[in-house]
Design a protein around this motif. Structure first.
Motif, PDB file in Angstrom:
ATOM      1  N   HIS A 295      11.898 118.617  47.025  1.00 18.81           N
ATOM      2  CA  HIS A 295      11.456 118.295  48.504  1.00 18.81           C
ATOM      3  C   HIS A 295      12.854 117.740  49.171  1.00 18.81           C
ATOM      4  O   HIS A 295      13.403 117.738  48.250  1.00 18.81           O
ATOM      5  N   GLU A 296      13.301 118.020  50.243  1.00 25.23           N
ATOM      6  CA  GLU A 296      14.499 118.600  50.779  1.00 25.23           C
ATOM      7  C   GLU A 296      14.549 117.605  51.949  1.00 25.23           C
ATOM      8  O   GLU A 296      15.362 117.191  52.571  1.00 25.23           O
ATOM      9  N   SER A 297      13.801 117.187  52.804  1.00 28.13           N
ATOM     10  CA  SER A 297      13.587 116.642  54.254  1.00 28.13           C
ATOM     11  C   SER A 297      13.803 115.461  53.444  1.00 28.13           C
ATOM     12  O   SER A 297      13.304 115.032  52.772  1.00 28.13           O
ATOM     13  N   GLY A 298      14.289 114.694  54.343  1.00 25.66           N
ATOM     14  CA  GLY A 298      15.231 113.460  54.477  1.00 25.66           C
ATOM     15  C   GLY A 298      14.050 112.467  54.091  1.00 25.66           C
ATOM     16  O   GLY A 298      14.429 111.364  53.040  1.00 25.66           O
ATOM     17  N   ILE A 299      13.356 111.965  54.719  1.00 25.39           N
ATOM     18  CA  ILE A 299      11.986 111.570  55.194  1.00 25.39           C
ATOM     19  C   ILE A 299      11.063 111.484  54.147  1.00 25.39           C
ATOM     20  O   ILE A 299      11.154 110.795  53.427  1.00 25.39           O
ATOM     21  N   HIS A 300      11.193 112.839  53.407  1.00 26.17           N
ATOM     22  CA  HIS A 300      10.008 113.027  52.109  1.00 26.17           C
ATOM     23  C   HIS A 300      11.008 112.482  51.024  1.00 26.17           C
ATOM     24  O   HIS A 300      10.209 112.261  49.962  1.00 26.17           O
ATOM     25  N   GLN A 301      12.079 113.150  51.132  1.00 22.81           N
ATOM     26  CA  GLN A 301      13.072 112.220  49.526  1.00 22.81           C
ATOM     27  C   GLN A 301      12.841 110.832  50.543  1.00 22.81           C
ATOM     28  O   GLN A 301      12.863 109.944  48.677  1.00 22.81           O
ATOM     29  N   HIS A 302      12.860 110.470  50.480  1.00 19.24           N
ATOM     30  CA  HIS A 302      12.737 108.724  50.654  1.00 19.24           C
ATOM     31  C   HIS A 302      12.090 107.992  50.216  1.00 19.24           C
ATOM     32  O   HIS A 302      11.681 106.910  49.416  1.00 19.24           O
ATOM     33  N   GLY A 303      10.203 108.677  50.681  1.00 20.35           N
ATOM     34  CA  GLY A 303       9.312 108.179  50.484  1.00 20.35           C
ATOM     35  C   GLY A 303       9.310 108.772  48.803  1.00 20.35           C
ATOM     36  O   GLY A 303       9.356 107.948  48.444  1.00 20.35           O
ATOM     37  N   ILE A 304       9.485 109.651  48.484  1.00 15.78           N
ATOM     38  CA  ILE A 304       9.523 110.100  46.777  1.00 15.78           C
ATOM     39  C   ILE A 304      10.608 108.941  45.792  1.00 15.78           C
ATOM     40  O   ILE A 304      10.066 108.972  45.009  1.00 15.78           O
ATOM     41  N   LEU A 305      11.487 108.403  46.509  1.00 18.42           N
ATOM     42  CA  LEU A 305      11.989 107.967  45.631  1.00 18.42           C
ATOM     43  C   LEU A 305      11.365 106.457  45.382  1.00 18.42           C
ATOM     44  O   LEU A 305      11.969 105.493  44.556  1.00 18.42           O
ATOM     45  N   LYS A 306      10.955 105.986  46.647  1.00 17.37           N
ATOM     46  CA  LYS A 306      10.463 104.385  46.194  1.00 17.37           C
ATOM     47  C   LYS A 306       8.540 104.515  45.639  1.00 17.37           C
ATOM     48  O   LYS A 306       8.502 103.938  45.210  1.00 17.37           O
ATOM     49  N   ASN A 307       8.032 105.850  45.137  1.00 14.92           N
ATOM     50  CA  ASN A 307       7.056 105.726  44.721  1.00 14.92           C
ATOM     51  C   ASN A 307       6.312 107.983  45.110  1.00 14.92           C
ATOM     52  O   ASN A 307       6.100 107.803  46.424  1.00 14.92           O
ATOM     53  N   ARG A 308       6.489 108.112  43.997  1.00 12.02           N
ATOM     54  CA  ARG A 308       6.411 109.830  44.309  1.00 12.02           C
ATOM     55  C   ARG A 308       5.024 110.199  44.320  1.00 12.02           C
ATOM     56  O   ARG A 308       4.985 110.942  45.400  1.00 12.02           O
ATOM     57  N   GLU A 309       3.683 108.825  45.148  1.00 17.57           N
ATOM     58  CA  GLU A 309       2.276 109.403  45.360  1.00 17.57           C
ATOM     59  C   GLU A 309       2.066 109.390  46.398  1.00 17.57           C
ATOM     60  O   GLU A 309       1.689 109.465  47.320  1.00 17.57           O
ATOM     61  N   THR A 310       3.384 108.853  47.552  1.00 17.64           N
ATOM     62  CA  THR A 310       4.147 109.067  48.410  1.00 17.64           C
ATOM     63  C   THR A 310       3.357 110.562  49.377  1.00 17.64           C
ATOM     64  O   THR A 310       3.035 110.830  50.453  1.00 17.64           O
ATOM     65  N   TYR A 311       4.434 111.331  48.339  1.00 16.29           N
ATOM     66  CA  TYR A 311       4.312 113.151  48.380  1.00 16.29           C
ATOM     67  C   TYR A 311       3.829 113.870  47.875  1.00 16.29           C
ATOM     68  O   TYR A 311       3.825 114.981  47.929  1.00 16.29           O
ATOM     69  N   GLU A 312       3.702 113.578  46.782  1.00 18.15           N
ATOM     70  CA  GLU A 312       2.849 114.413  45.531  1.00 18.15           C
ATOM     71  C   GLU A 312       1.394 113.631  44.966  1.00 18.15           C
ATOM     72  O   GLU A 312       0.984 113.118  44.366  1.00 18.15           O
ATOM     73  N   ILE A 313       0.505 114.703  44.649  1.00 24.87           N
ATOM     74  CA  ILE A 313      -0.947 115.240  44.377  1.00 24.87           C
ATOM     75  C   ILE A 313      -0.824 115.243  42.920  1.00 24.87           C
ATOM     76  O   ILE A 313      -2.260 114.676  42.814  1.00 24.87           O
ATOM     77  N   MET A 314       0.374 115.567  42.210  1.00 25.21           N
ATOM     78  CA  MET A 314       0.041 115.858  41.143  1.00 25.21           C
ATOM     79  C   MET A 314       1.562 115.263  40.717  1.00 25.21           C
ATOM     80  O   MET A 314       2.892 115.537  40.886  1.00 25.21           O
ATOM     81  N   LYS A 315       1.732 115.165  39.418  1.00 25.93           N
ATOM     82  CA  LYS A 315       3.207 114.731  38.529  1.00 25.93           C
ATOM     83  C   LYS A 315       3.115 116.488  38.151  1.00 25.93           C
ATOM     84  O   LYS A 315       2.498 117.380  37.810  1.00 25.93           O
ATOM     85  N   PRO A 316       4.939 116.814  38.540  1.00 24.46           N
ATOM     86  CA  PRO A 316       5.764 118.287  38.317  1.00 24.46           C
ATOM     87  C   PRO A 316       5.740 118.302  36.163  1.00 24.46           C
ATOM     88  O   PRO A 316       4.341 119.473  35.808  1.00 24.46           O
ATOM     89  N   GLU A 317       5.359 117.373  35.181  1.00 20.40           N
ATOM     90  CA  GLU A 317       4.873 117.102  34.322  1.00 20.40           C
ATOM     91  C   GLU A 317       3.235 117.547  33.429  1.00 20.40           C
ATOM     92  O   GLU A 317       3.368 118.154  32.810  1.00 20.40           O
ATOM     93  N   ASP A 318       2.788 117.801  34.695  1.00 22.35           N
ATOM     94  CA  ASP A 318       1.053 117.575  34.465  1.00 22.35           C
ATOM     95  C   ASP A 318       1.308 119.338  33.979  1.00 22.35           C
ATOM     96  O   ASP A 318       0.122 119.891  34.157  1.00 22.35           O
TER      97      ASP A 318
END
Length: 527
Positions: A295-318
């Motif tokens: 994630h490079e977009s500032g808006i997306h990064q802000h969401g990811i930092l708050k809660n990964r599920e804002t922009y991720e439907i899978m966990k990278p660990e999976d």
């Protein structure tokens, strides 16, 4: 409990036979072991009759790889089937995969057979394959363009002769999701077969729908999907294994089935294949591409930092990826910079944050992605005014030896903001190695090249350049310095200076990290 869909991997057969993906026996064995760790149900290890090398590779995999069923492809000829049987002789679990074209164009233009002759070939070849393996699969090549009634008859004959897997390939990548769904529903309802027989889908990506078509086939009743890691295969490729597996897992609510795949091994399998074929997947490739969880977009990064599920439907660990997912670039905002700095041990606030953010944006505009080492170099200078001095390439001279046994000599001139111009010489078996050695001597950073990726970006043909080419070279390099990896990149008109600029970039990152780790007294002494 959900029904399970078998994953039939054809990376080593359909994938490997595609131009640019050929593998030797050792490479095939490495990939097969990665597939076994992934827990695929079937490994189609090759086409035994295609070449002695293919037969040897299948035999080695059959002997040394445990877990999955090991399979060999065969045409409907006695020689092919006997070759497959011989190659698979030592496999604890084996399958012979027999195929024959069934569409009108294949029957008439390629085979020169009547429908009755096609059915007889299916009958006799499947029966012969059963003499070598209890597990036999039959594929009706070009099934999508085969008349439905004849396809039903062909698959029924294969099942009656002992084939317990009935494969319906979209050989030319022609079908659509709605069409293949209806076809499988029709076949499930009309093909005469034992109850335990399994329908299989094998879809190609000529129209970009291989994964969508495979998933539609599953909805229609297919319980085996034939696919390949990274989607490699003939022409535009096959259904990508990682895509179909993660789609079935992520949207189990829609498909209502599962697989036996250990998804945490997906990234490892992808990387093993990329190393074996020297063909990494595109950065934007779903699931295993470098950008899949970035994630490079500032808006997306802000969401990811708050809660990964804002922009991720899978966990990278999976998929076996241990990453923070935040990629710092020119689109990143302060939230992302503060979070990454904190993870690296820097507390940014106030004027220090302003200086660091300004320096970060300046570097990001120049290089695009700001990796960890480059960021540490910026942060190490954020507590003082002014931007840190960097090395840059001013000149390179290569002197070719007169003797074939002598080594070339590189004369490199670098410029530093504080040290000015510095020149050094080095000799090595190759001109590029000599130039790298000279750079390391000047910068005091002994390094080993771990990887170089080169992209030659051609100019627009409709806008010819004055030099006749006008192309650019993009180099991404990874250096190993004292057991750690550091990356660098550069873009230039000429390959050699571009490689050196990327090397300097990576070495400067290593230098910055080393300086950051020094105590104040060590830094003063080094200065």
């Amino acid at each position: 409990m959900m029904e399970q869909v078998r994953i039939f991997d054809t990376t080593l057969r359909d994938g490997e036979q595609a131009p640019g993906f050929s593998m030797n026996e050792d490479a095939k064995l490495r990939v097969a072991r990665a597939l076994a760790a992934l827990k695929v149900d079937v490994i189609e290890a090759g086409f035994a009759a295609a070449s002695p090398g293919d037969a040897r590779a299948i035999a080695r995999i059959a002997e040394q790889v445990e877990g999955p069923v090991i399979c060999s492809l065969a045409r409907t000829t006695e020689a092919d089937i006997r070759a497959a049987g011989a190659a698979l002789a030592n496999a604890p679990r084996k399958r012979i995969h027999v195929f024959l074209g069934t569409s009108p164009i294949h029957r008439e233009a390629k085979l020169g057979l009547t429908p009755a002759e096609v059915l007889e070939k299916i009958r006799t070849s499947v029966a012969l394959a059963r003499e070598y393996a209890d597990d036999v699969e039959f594929s009706a090549e070009d099934a999508i363009r085969t008349e439905r009634d004849f396809l039903v008859e062909a698959l029924s004959v294969a099942a009656a002769s002992g084939a317990m897997t009935l494969n319906v390939p979209d050989t030319v990548g022609y079908t659509t999701p709605d069409e293949i769904y209806e076809l499988f529903r029709h076949l499930v309802a009309h093909v005469d077969r034992p109850r335990e027989a399994v329908f299989s889908a094998h879809c190609h990506d000529d129209l970009g729908m291989a994964v969508a078509n495979s998933l539609a086939a599953v909805r229609g009743g297919a319980r085996q999907v034939e696919c390949a890691v990274n989607g490699i295969g003939e022409r535009a490729g096959n259904c990508a294994l990682e895509d179909v597996v993660m789609a079935l897992k992520t949207r189990a609510d829609v498909f209502g089935v599962s697989t036996g795949i250990d998804t945490t091994r997906l990234l490892a399998a992808s990387r093993t294949l990329a190393q074996a074929t020297n063909s990494p997947p595109p950065r934007n490739k779903s699931i295993v591409g470098a950008n899949a969880f970035a994630h490079e977009s500032g808006i997306h990064q802000h969401g990811i930092l708050k809660n990964r599920e804002t922009y991720e439907i899978m966990k990278p660990e999976d998929i076996g990826l241990a990453t923070h997912g935040i990629v710092l670039g020119k689109h990143s905002g302060r939230h992302a910079l503060v979070a990454r700095a904190k993870a690296l041990g820097f507390a940014l606030e106030g004027e220090a944050l302003d200086r660091a953010f300004a320096a970060f944006k300046e570097v990001a505009d120049e290089v695009g992605i700001v990796d960890t080492a480059r960021l540490m170099a910026i942060l190490a200078g954020s507590g003082r005014e002014g931007r840190q001095s960097f090395w840059s390439l001013k000149k390179i001279d290569i002197r070719s030896p007169a003797s074939a046994k002598a080594w070339p000599v590189a004369r490199v001139e670098l410029e530093h903001g504080e040290r000015g111009l510095v020149t050094d010489l080095a000799s090595a078996p190759g001109a590029l190695d000599a130039a790298f050695a000279a750079v390391s001597q000047i910068m005091g950073v002994p390094a080993r090249v771990d990887k170089i990726e080169l992209q030659y970006i051609a100019a627009d043909a409709e806008e010819p350049a004055s030099d006749g080419q006008g192309a650019n070279v993009l180099i991404e390099i990874t250096l190993e310095v004292e057991g750690e990896l550091f990356s660098g990149r550069a873009r230039a008109r000429d390959i050699l200076p571009c490689c050196l600029a990327a090397y300097i970039d990576a070495a400067a990152n290593a230098e910055a990290v080393s300086r950051f780790r020094q105590t104040p007294s060590e830094r003063a002494e080094a200065a």
